[in-house]
Enzyme design. Structure first.
Site, short mmCIF file in Angstrom:
data_model
loop_
_atom_site.label_atom_id
_atom_site.label_comp_id
_atom_site.label_asym_id
_atom_site.label_seq_id
_atom_site.Cartn_x
_atom_site.Cartn_y
_atom_site.Cartn_z
N HIS A 1 0.83 -1.21 0.00
CA HIS A 1 0.00 0.00 0.00
C HIS A 1 0.86 1.25 0.00
CE1 HIS A 1 0.81 0.60 4.29
NE2 HIS A 1 0.44 -0.66 4.52
N CYS B 1 3.19 -4.80 6.53
CA CYS B 1 2.85 -4.56 5.13
C CYS B 1 4.06 -4.02 4.37
CB CYS B 1 1.72 -3.55 5.02
SG CYS B 1 0.13 -4.31 5.34
#
Lengths: 496, 328
Positions: B212, B228
Site C-alpha cells: 500500500h 505490510c
C-alpha cells in the site's frame, strides 16, 4: 552313370557339410568374419529362436527415430545435479552414437510409475523404455522385449553385448522368466529393519553376527526380555522399547512373511499362502512382544513415534525401513556435526538389520529390483526402434544405479559399479555394506507372475488384511482369528 | 420504582442504539484470513480486513491516559529528526511530544492544536525522490513482483525482465513482513490514511498483509510498517495499474523460523505450514509457493518425502516427518 551320380551326390554332401561347418564356425566361433547385418547367420538364428530384436538389427541412418522413456522423478540433488540432469547426460551421450534419435522422457512422481505402466500396457500404449521396479506380470502382455541376445557368456568381438558375469547373478534371475531375460537389471534394495547397535549390545545381541546370519523370533524375544529386566523400575516416559514397528497397512507383516519365505499372499495358482502356522507364528511373535511390553503403548499408534524413540535412544529396533533410511541417518549426522539440530541429539549408532524369521527357518532377505524394461509399441515401432531402446535402456539402467547408490542404500546390479558407489553411499560401516551385498546375492524377490493374481492380491491386502491388521494392533483380534477370517474370505466362491 | 426501572431501560436502549456499529473492517483489522471478496471493477473498493498498519491511522493527541503505540514512536522519531523533539522515543504521547507537535505546527503555519492528523503527517515528510525511469509499454509475459526485505526494494518483473524497482518500507522487527510466495487477492482504490492512495491485499493466511501507499513518505527505506509493504503513493499508484489481481508476489528475506508444534495435514494454514513448506523445499520437494497453505501440492510433497525415506505415504506431518526434515 551310377558312378557319376554317386560322385555328384558326394560332392553335394561335401559342399553341404562344408557349408554347415563354415556356418557353425561363423555362428559360434568367428561371427566377426561376416559383416553385421540382418542376414548375418547369427541374426537369422536369433530370428529363428524368436528374438526379433537382436544386435544385428540394422539402423537406418536416414530415418528419424523417437524414443519415449518413463522414469521416476527422484527428489534428490547432488550439488544441484538432479535426476533430469542425469537423463539428459545419458541422452546426450546416446545421441553422439545415434544422432538421428530423439528422446522424450517423462518423470513420474515417486511411487506412481508402477500403476502408470500397468495402465499403459493395458491400453497397449507403453513407452519404449520404463525404469521401474521389475514387474513380471507385464511379460504376459507380449509387449516386453526379451534382451537375451544382448547378454553373452563371455566378451564378444563381433557385436556389443554385455557379459552375464557383469551382473549380480540373482538380479538376472529376478528378470528371467521362461529362459528369457526381460529387462536390464539396474539396482536392488533390501527390505530390512534398523537398530540401535548400542542398545542391542546392552541387551545381549551380537549385532555383527545378526547382520551376517540373521536372527529368529526367539532372539528378539530374549532381547526384549533382557531390556525389560534391565529397566525394572524405570518410569514409562524414560523406558527403552525393544521394537517400534510400522502399524500402518500390512508393512510389518509383509516383512515378517517375506522373511518366512511367504512374501506373496497368493501362490501363482491363486491359492492362499498366508495361512496356517507361518502366518500364526508371525502374528503370535508380535503378540508375545506386546505381552512382554516390548512395544510402546498404545501399540497401534507406535509408528507415529518411530523416529523420535529411535533418535532419543529409546528404541532398540525399528522397522521396516526403506533404502532412504540411511540417507536420513547421514543427513541427521551432518546436522548433528554442524550443530544444526535444535535441542541437540543423543548419539545413536544406527545399523541395518535383517528381518527376524521363525525358529527353525533360514534367514533370507527380501529384495526389490529396479530394472529398465523395453517395450514394443504395436503398430508404431519396429525392431529397429526396439533395438535402439534396448541400447538406451542399458545405459539408463547403469547410470541410474550409479547415481542412486550414492544417495540411498541401494546396490547396483553390476559388480563393477559397486566399489565406486559404496564409496559414495551413506552406508556407514563395513558390516552394513557386507550385509547389503550378502542380502542382494542370496535374497529373494516376491512378485506376482500374472496380472490376475496381482489384482486379487492387491484387493486382499487393501480390503481384507490391512483392516484386520488394524484390529490386530488394537488387540481386538487374535492370530487364530486372523488366520480363520483370512481363509474364510479367500474360500468364498465370489473371490475366485 | 417501576417507573424508574422503565426509565432506566429506555435510557439504556437509547445509549446502546447510539453506539455506531463496528464494521468488520475495524474489528478484523490485522487479523484473520480474508474471506471471499466481491470484485467491483468500477472503483476497486473492496472491504477486506487490513493489516496492522491501519492501526496507525488514528489521530494522535495528548490524552489521559497517554496514547501508546508504534505510531506514536514513529511520530517522535520524525519530530526528533526534524529537530522539534528532544525527549526519549518511547512510544508514549506525553507532554513533551505534545509540545513538539505544537512547535512543529507553528513552524509550518498550522494551528497549534497538538492534534496529529493526516495533514500533519503529510506536512512532516517529503519522502525520497524517484530516480527510476517511467515505464514504457510492457512486453508480453507473466507479471510478478519480488520484494526483497533485505534491500528494501520491490521489483516488478514481466517474465524474467526487470521492468522497474521501487523503494519500500517493510515491517519492524517485532511485526515482520511475512516472507513467502503469495498472490494479490484484492485491490482498493482509495483506502486513505496510513494506506495512502492504493491497497493491494495479499493472501497471507495468518493476517491481512498487503502492498500500500503511505502518509509517511519519509519512512520509505526503513523497517517501519506493521508488516505490510509500504510504498510511496506515486509508486503504488503506478504499480496498482501494472499488477492485476492474481499477480504473484514473492517476498524474499530471512528463512521462515518457528516451530511446528501440531500435526499438520491437508487444509491447515498458518506460519507453521510455511515453515514446513520451506523445509520441504530445502529437501528438494516441490511444495509450490511458500504461502502457508497445506494444499494438494504440499500434500504431494509430504507423500513424496515419506516414500523416499521409506515411511507410509499418509500425507500427514507428525513427529516422524519433523525428524526427517531435521526439525527435531
Amino acid at each position: 552313370m551310377r558312378k557319376k551320380a554317386l560322385k555328384v551326390a558326394f560332392m553335394v554332401l561335401v559342399t553341404l557339410l562344408s557349408g554347415i561347418a563354415i556356418f557353425t564356425i561363423v555362428v559360434f566361433n568367428r561371427p566377426e568374419l561376416i559383416p553385421p547385418g540382418p542376414y548375418h547367420p547369427r541374426a537369422l538364428l536369433s530370428e529363428l529362436l524368436g528374438y526379433h530384436v537382436h544386435p544385428w538389427v540394422r539402423i537406418d541412418p536416414t530415418k528419424q527415430y523417437t524414443l519415449k522413456v518413463w522414469s521416476t522423478r527422484w527428489p534428490i540433488f547432488q550439488d544441484g545435479y538432479g535426476y533430469d540432469d542425469l537423463i539428459e547426460e545419458v541422452i546426450e551421450d546416446f545421441q553422439k552414437i545415434y544422432p538421428n534419435v530423439s528422446v522424450e522422457y517423462v518423470l513420474l512422481p515417486l511411487g506412481e510409475i508402477e500403476e502408470a505402466i500397468e495402465k499403459a500396457v493395458d491400453n497397449s500404449t507403453p513407452p519404449n523404455i520404463c525404469m521401474a521396479p521389475f514387474d513380471p506380470s507385464l511379460v504376459e502382455s507380449g509387449l516386453v522385449v526379451p534382451i537375451n541376445m544382448f547378454i553373452c557368456d563371455k566378451p564378444r568381438k563381433d557385436i556389443r553385448a554385455t557379459p552375464a558375469t557383469d551382473f549380480e547373478l540373482s538380479s538376472l534371475g529376478f528378470v528371467s522368466l521362461a529362459n528369457r531375460i526381460w529387462a536390464w537389471p539396474s539396482w536392488m534394495a533390501v527390505k530390512c529393519w534398523a537398530g540401535n547397535a548400542e542398545v542391542l549390545r546392552e541387551a545381549g545381541i551380537d549385532v555383527e553376527r545378526v547382520m551376517l546370519y540373521g536372527w529368529t523370533y526367539e532372539d528378539i524375544l530374549s532381547m526384549v526380555d533382557a531390556l525389560r529386566i534391565r529397566q525394572a523400575g524405570v518410569e514409562e516416559q524414560y523406558r527403552t522399547y525393544g521394537l517400534v514397528l510400522d502399524t500402518t497397512s500390512t508393512n510389518t507383516l509383509d516383512t515378517l512373511m517375506e522373511a518366512a519365505g511367504r512374501g506373496l499372499v497368493l501362490s501363482p495358482d491363486g491359492s492362499l499362502m498366508w495361512q496356517g502356522d507361518t502366518l500364526k507364528s508371525s502374528l503370535s511373535f508380535l503378540q508375545r512382544i506386546r505381552l512382554e511390553k516390548g512395544f510402546p503403548e498404545p501399540a497401534h499408534m507406535m509408528s507415529e513415534r518411530m523416529l523420535e524413540l529411535f533418535w532419543t535412544g529409546r528404541a532398540a529396533v525399528i522397522g521396516p525401513v526403506g533404502p532412504g533410511f540411511l540417507r536420513h541417518v547421514r543427513e541427521r549426522h551432518e546436522k548433528m556435526s554442524g550443530n544444526h539440530l535444535a535441542g541437540g541429539a543423543e548419539a545413536v549408532e544406527p545399523i541395518l538389520l535383517p528381518v527376524p524369521h521363525p525358529v527353525g527357518g533360514t534367514s533370507s532377505a527380501c529384495v526389490t529390483l529396479n530394472a529398465a524394461v523395453v517395450f514394443t509399441c504395436p503398430g508404431t515401432s519396429g525392431a529397429d526402434t526396439a533395438y535402439l531402446a534396448v541400447r538406451l535402456a542399458e545405459a539408463l539402467a547403469r547410470k541410474e544405479a550409479l547415481w542412486l547408490a550414492g544417495e540411498l542404500s541401494v546396490v547396483p546390479a553390476r559388480y563393477e559399479d559397486r566399489p565406486h558407489t559404496f564409496s559414495l553411499t551413506p552406508v556407514p560401516d563395513g558390516a552394513t555394506r557386507r550385509f547389503l551385498a550378502e542380502a542382494v546375492a542370496s535374497g529373494r524377490m516376491f512378485r506376482n507372475l500374472s496380472s490376475a493374481t496381482k489384482e486379487k492380491e492387491r484387493f486382499l491386502r487393501e480390503h481384507v488384511i490391512s483392516p484386520m491388521m488394524t484390529e490386530f494392533w488394537q488387540g481386538t483380534i487374535s492370530p487364530d482369528e486372523f488366520d480363520r477370517r483370512l481363509s474364510a474370505v479367500t474360500s468364498l466362491s465370489g473371490f475366485e | 420504582m417501576s417507573l424508574r426501572f422503565v426509565w432506566g431501560v429506555v435510557v439504556f436502549l437509547v445509549i446502546v442504539s447510539a453506539i455506531p456499529p463496528f464494521s468488520l473492517h475495524l474489528i478484523d483489522s490485522g487479523g484473520g484470513f480474508p474471506g471471499p471478496v466481491e470484485a467491483n471493477p468500477s472503483n476497486y473498493r473492496i472491504i477486506v480486513p487490513k493489516c496492522q498498519c491501519g492501526a496507525t491511522y488514528r489521530s494522535l493527541c495528548l490524552t489521559h491516559p497517554h496514547l501508546r503505540g508504534h505510531d506514536v514512536a514513529e511520530l517522535q522519531e520524525r519530530l526528533l529528526t526534524l529537530g522539534f523533539f528532544e525527549g526519549k522515543v518511547d512510544g508514549i504521547f506525553g507532554i513533551s511530544t505534545d509540545s513538539a507537535v505544537r512547535e512543529f505546527q507553528k513552524a509550518v503555519n498550522m494551528e497549534p492544536t497538538g492534534l496529529v492528523t493526516d495533514l500533519v503527517w503529510l506536512r512532516m515528510g517529503t519522502g525520497p525522490s524517484r530516480t527510476l525511469p517511467a515505464i514504457a509499454d510492457l512486453p508480453p509475459g507473466e507479471r510478478r513482483i519480488v520484494v526483497d526485505v533485505n534491500t528494501l526494494v520491490l521489483t516488478f518483473y514481466v517474465g524474467d525482465e526487470i521492468i522497474k524497482r521501487y523503494p519500500i518500507a517493510i515491517g519492524k522487527w517485532h511485526t515482520p513482513t511475512p516472507v513467502g510466495e503469495f498472490v494479490i487477492i484484492d485491490k482498493d482504490y482509495a483506502p486513505g490514511g496510513a494506506f495512502g492512495t492504493r491497497w493491494m491485499g495479499l493472501n497471507v493466511p495468518w493476517g491481512g498483509y498487503g502492498i500500500h501507499g503511505t502518509n509517511k513518505p519519509w519512512s520509505i527505506g526503513s523497517a517501519a510498517s506493521a508488516g505490510c509493504i509500504r510504498m510511496l503513493n506515486e509508486d503504488v499508484e503506478e504499480l496498482f495499474e501494472l499488477a492485476p489481481i492474481k499477480t504473484r508476489v514473492e517476498i524474499i528475506g530471512e528463512e521462515p523460523k518457528g516451530d511446528i508444534t501440531r500435526n499438520l495435514r491437508m487444509g491447515d494454514t498458518g506460519h507453521d505450514v510455511q515453515v514446513l513448506q520451506y523445509y520441504l523445499r530445502r529437501g528438494a520437494f516441490d511444495t509450490g509457493p511458500l504461502d502457508g497453505r497445506f494444499g494438494p501440492r504440499v500434500d504431494a510433497a509430504v507423500r513424496e518425502m515419506q516414500k523416499l525415506y521409506g515411511f507410509p505415504p499418509t500425507g500427514r506431518v507428525g513427529l516422524n516427518e519433523l525428524y526427517l526434515l531435521g526439525l527435531r
